[in-house]
Design a protein around this motif. Structure first.
Motif, short mmCIF file in Angstrom:
data_model
loop_
_atom_site.label_atom_id
_atom_site.label_comp_id
_atom_site.label_asym_id
_atom_site.label_seq_id
_atom_site.Cartn_x
_atom_site.Cartn_y
_atom_site.Cartn_z
N LEU A 56 0.83 -1.20 0.00
CA LEU A 56 0.00 0.00 0.00
C LEU A 56 0.87 1.25 0.00
O LEU A 56 0.60 2.20 -0.75
CB LEU A 56 -0.93 -0.02 1.22
N ALA A 57 1.93 1.25 0.78
CA ALA A 57 2.84 2.40 0.84
C ALA A 57 3.49 2.66 -0.52
O ALA A 57 3.63 3.81 -0.94
CB ALA A 57 3.91 2.18 1.90
N ILE A 58 3.89 1.59 -1.21
CA ILE A 58 4.50 1.75 -2.54
C ILE A 58 3.52 2.41 -3.49
O ILE A 58 3.87 3.34 -4.22
CB ILE A 58 4.98 0.39 -3.08
N GLU A 59 2.27 1.93 -3.50
CA GLU A 59 1.28 2.50 -4.42
C GLU A 59 0.96 3.95 -4.06
O GLU A 59 0.85 4.79 -4.95
CB GLU A 59 0.00 1.65 -4.45
N ILE A 60 0.85 4.26 -2.80
CA ILE A 60 0.58 5.65 -2.40
C ILE A 60 1.74 6.54 -2.83
O ILE A 60 1.54 7.63 -3.37
CB ILE A 60 0.32 5.75 -0.89
N ASP A 61 2.96 6.06 -2.62
CA ASP A 61 4.14 6.84 -3.02
C ASP A 61 4.15 7.05 -4.54
O ASP A 61 4.37 8.17 -5.02
CB ASP A 61 5.42 6.12 -2.57
N ASN A 62 3.90 5.99 -5.30
CA ASN A 62 3.88 6.11 -6.76
C ASN A 62 2.76 7.05 -7.21
O ASN A 62 2.95 7.84 -8.15
CB ASN A 62 3.70 4.74 -7.41
N MET A 63 1.62 6.97 -6.57
CA MET A 63 0.48 7.82 -6.90
C MET A 63 0.83 9.30 -6.68
O MET A 63 0.56 10.15 -7.54
CB MET A 63 -0.70 7.41 -5.99
N LEU A 64 1.47 9.57 -5.56
CA LEU A 64 1.83 10.96 -5.25
C LEU A 64 2.93 11.48 -6.19
O LEU A 64 2.86 12.62 -6.65
CB LEU A 64 2.27 11.09 -3.79
N ARG A 65 3.91 10.63 -6.47
CA ARG A 65 5.01 11.04 -7.37
C ARG A 65 4.50 11.34 -8.77
O ARG A 65 4.97 12.26 -9.43
CB ARG A 65 6.07 9.95 -7.45
#
Length: 92
Positions: A56-65
């Motif tokens: 979940l953290a990876i996807e949130i980070d990718n989404m924000l980037r």
């Protein structure tokens, strides 16, 4: 430094809570399926939650980037691939 640890612990707790909410709500279905699969092969609940929270953290980070919406399809696919984590060494 203790403030960074507090932030890190808060982020981990928040992500873990989000995973628990997904499991309780049954959405996405891949969350419960992944939890059951990992439990069946011998993972402890705390370890399963950490793995799922990491995805979940990876996807949130990718989404924000990328300034894009949450990619549910990628997220569910990454959950189903656990315990193999998404390639963190790939160029974003």
């Amino acid at each position: 430094m203790s403030e960074d640890m507090d932030d890190e612990a808060f982020a981990e707790a928040t992500l873990t809570d989000a995973i628990r909410n997904q499991l309780e709500s049954g959405e996405p279905p891949a969350a419960q399926a992944t939890f059951n699969k990992l439990k069946l092969v011998g993972y402890e609940e705390a370890d399963i939650l950490k793995l799922m929270a990491h995805v979940l953290a990876i996807e949130i980070d990718n989404m924000l980037r990328a300034d894009r919406p949450f990619d549910s399809a990628w997220y569910e696919e990454a959950l189903r691939a656990l315990p193999t984590l998404p390639g963190e060494n790939e160029d974003a």
